[in-house]
Design a protein around this motif. Sequence first.
Motif, PDB file in Angstrom:
ATOM      1  N   LYS A 145      44.294  38.585  32.129  1.00 12.36           N
ATOM      2  CA  LYS A 145      43.548  39.770  32.576  1.00 12.36           C
ATOM      3  C   LYS A 145      42.162  39.382  33.080  1.00 12.36           C
ATOM      4  CE  LYS A 145      45.924  43.041  29.605  1.00 12.36           C
ATOM      5  NZ  LYS A 145      45.851  43.844  28.380  1.00 12.36           N
ATOM      6  N   ASP A 146      41.497  38.470  32.358  1.00 10.11           N
ATOM      7  CA  ASP A 146      40.174  37.995  32.792  1.00 10.11           C
ATOM      8  C   ASP A 146      40.267  37.305  34.151  1.00 10.11           C
ATOM      9  OD1 ASP A 146      39.102  38.985  30.445  1.00 10.11           O
ATOM     10  OD2 ASP A 146      38.934  37.021  29.461  1.00 10.11           O
ATOM     11  N   MET A 147      41.288  36.480  34.328  1.00  6.21           N
ATOM     12  CA  MET A 147      41.473  35.768  35.587  1.00  6.21           C
ATOM     13  C   MET A 147      41.785  36.759  36.703  1.00  6.21           C
ATOM     14  SD  MET A 147      42.595  32.277  36.869  1.00  6.21           S
ATOM     15  CE  MET A 147      42.387  31.634  35.287  1.00  6.21           C
ATOM     16  N   ASP A 148      42.591  37.756  36.418  1.00  5.59           N
ATOM     17  CA  ASP A 148      42.921  38.783  37.416  1.00  5.59           C
ATOM     18  C   ASP A 148      41.652  39.506  37.869  1.00  5.59           C
ATOM     19  OD1 ASP A 148      44.804  40.383  38.957  1.00  5.59           O
ATOM     20  OD2 ASP A 148      44.370  41.996  37.528  1.00  5.59           O
ATOM     21  N   HIS A 149      40.779  39.809  36.927  1.00  7.33           N
ATOM     22  CA  HIS A 149      39.505  40.464  37.254  1.00  7.33           C
ATOM     23  C   HIS A 149      38.665  39.570  38.168  1.00  7.33           C
ATOM     24  CE1 HIS A 149      35.944  42.925  36.796  1.00  7.33           C
ATOM     25  NE2 HIS A 149      35.267  41.851  36.431  1.00  7.33           N
ATOM     26  N   ARG A 150      38.598  38.278  37.831  1.00  3.15           N
ATOM     27  CA  ARG A 150      37.808  37.345  38.653  1.00  3.15           C
ATOM     28  C   ARG A 150      38.388  37.211  40.061  1.00  3.15           C
ATOM     29  NH1 ARG A 150      37.849  32.613  34.616  1.00  3.15           N
ATOM     30  NH2 ARG A 150      37.566  33.922  32.818  1.00  3.15           N
ATOM     31  N   VAL A 151      39.714  37.136  40.150  1.00  2.00           N
ATOM     32  CA  VAL A 151      40.362  37.025  41.463  1.00  2.00           C
ATOM     33  C   VAL A 151      40.083  38.288  42.289  1.00  2.00           C
ATOM     34  CG1 VAL A 151      42.610  36.953  42.639  1.00  2.00           C
ATOM     35  CG2 VAL A 151      42.146  35.387  40.742  1.00  2.00           C
ATOM     36  N   ASP A 206      38.243  38.365  45.836  1.00  2.00           N
ATOM     37  CA  ASP A 206      38.887  39.033  46.975  1.00  2.00           C
ATOM     38  C   ASP A 206      37.933  40.031  47.622  1.00  2.00           C
ATOM     39  OD1 ASP A 206      41.250  39.641  48.626  1.00  2.00           O
ATOM     40  OD2 ASP A 206      41.176  41.590  47.592  1.00  2.00           O
ATOM     41  N   THR A 207      37.233  40.811  46.802  1.00  2.00           N
ATOM     42  CA  THR A 207      36.270  41.781  47.322  1.00  2.00           C
ATOM     43  C   THR A 207      35.173  41.078  48.117  1.00  2.00           C
ATOM     44  OG1 THR A 207      36.697  43.275  45.480  1.00  2.00           O
ATOM     45  CG2 THR A 207      34.631  43.595  46.667  1.00  2.00           C
ATOM     46  N   MET A 208      34.656  39.992  47.572  1.00  2.00           N
ATOM     47  CA  MET A 208      33.591  39.249  48.259  1.00  2.00           C
ATOM     48  C   MET A 208      34.088  38.646  49.581  1.00  2.00           C
ATOM     49  SD  MET A 208      30.882  39.569  46.726  1.00  2.00           S
ATOM     50  CE  MET A 208      30.487  40.483  45.304  1.00  2.00           C
ATOM     51  N   LEU A 209      35.291  38.120  49.602  1.00  2.00           N
ATOM     52  CA  LEU A 209      35.847  37.547  50.830  1.00  2.00           C
ATOM     53  C   LEU A 209      36.042  38.617  51.901  1.00  2.00           C
ATOM     54  CD1 LEU A 209      38.418  34.964  49.419  1.00  2.00           C
ATOM     55  CD2 LEU A 209      36.279  34.467  50.604  1.00  2.00           C
TER      56      LEU A 209
END
Length: 81
Positions: free
Chosen positions: A63-69, A73-76
């Motif tokens: 879940k933590d990794m999903d949040h970071r991804v 994605d938002t930044m990209l």
Amino acid sequence: MAVSKCTGCGGGKFELVLKEPKGSQMQINFVQCASCGVVVGTMDYFALGNVMDAVNAVSKQIKDMDHRVGHIDTMLRRLAK
């Protein structure tokens, strides 16, 4: 009251011994006679509670990794505009 007895020697004391059977990649708890070693039963090595703790820890990491991804994605997407 029934008293458990070893089928090999008739003894009444048992122990739990962790072993890895030949050709296996997992360990098993053997319930065996403390006197002669005759196996009277087996038990899984991993207690379900311990396995669930590990599953919950991995789930939190995912879940933590999903949040970071999602954040990456938002930044990209912002950079692409």
